[in-house]
Design an enzyme around this catalytic site. Structure first.
Site, PDB file in Angstrom:
ATOM      1  CG  HIS A 172      -0.097   0.098   2.511  1.00  0.00           C
ATOM      2  ND1 HIS A 172       0.423  -1.013   3.135  1.00  0.00           N
ATOM      3  CD2 HIS A 172       0.323   1.163   3.230  1.00  0.00           C
ATOM      4  CE1 HIS A 172       1.121  -0.630   4.190  1.00  0.00           C
ATOM      5  NE2 HIS A 172       1.081   0.691   4.272  1.00  0.00           N
TER       6      HIS A 172
ATOM      7  CG  HIS B  72       8.088   4.822   1.066  1.00  0.00           C
ATOM      8  ND1 HIS B  72       7.841   5.891   1.909  1.00  0.00           N
ATOM      9  CD2 HIS B  72       8.076   3.715   1.857  1.00  0.00           C
ATOM     10  CE1 HIS B  72       7.693   5.451   3.142  1.00  0.00           C
ATOM     11  NE2 HIS B  72       7.823   4.133   3.141  1.00  0.00           N
TER      12      HIS B  72
END
Length: 176
Positions: A37, A121
């Site tokens: 995620h 990220h």
């Protein structure tokens, strides 16, 4: 107490593409594809009442749907002591505006303040010291995936179990 964060779920095609870059590194603990995620805001441990207030604050999130592109790989830590291996994202003004808008909504409700700037990220693996990453980084430096749509954000519950950390979506909020 509930350990929460706000994030973006990744489509199956992106999770599959990122799973394909996994390699056999002895000291790397790879995240399972279904747990990949993009975190927007880490809330931390809160009671159920605070969790409800946080969820209410996420209703009618400002900003239109947009697209993101996975691009490149990197790590947090030092070359001698890396700690996290990640996939990056192409720069996105919409992503940063969304993250800042959410932070502004959640700070008065108890959001943990980050001491470093937001660095979008996707965590691929936790890495123990001593893992040489240079070969991996060189092999995947040009990682690029097709853009994917972001039409909602999600409130995630993070819990530790016998097989590591697990993430579960509690609620989804459509972008306005």
């Amino acid at each position: 107490m509930l350990r929460l964060f706000v994030g973006i779920e990744l489509p199956e095609s992106v999770r599959g593409g990122l799973a394909a870059v996994r390699e056999d590194y002895p000291s790397a603990h790879w995240h399972e594809p279904e747990h990949l995620h993009l975190t927007l805001n880490f809330i931390g441990s809160v009671d159920e009442e605070c969790a409800g207030r946080m969820a209410t604050a996420l209703v009618d999130v400002p900003g239109p749907a947009f697209s993101l592109t996975v691009q490149g790989v990197g790590y947090f830590g030092t070359p001698e002591r890396p700690s996290v291996l990640w996939a990056g994202l192409a720069p996105s003004l919409q992503l940063h505006q969304l993250q800042q808008a959410l932070e502004a909504r959640l700070l008065p409700l108890g959001l943990m303040v980050e001491d470093r700037p937001y660095a979008p990220h996707i965590t691929l693996a936790r890495v123990k010291p001593g893992v040489p990453l240079q070969a991996f980084l060189q092999r995947h430096a040009q990682l690029s995936m097709p853009a994917f749509p972001v039409e909602h954000i999600s409130l995630f519950l993070s819990s530790r179990g016998e097989h590591g950390v697990r993430y579960r979506v509690i609620e989804r909020f459509r972008l306005a």
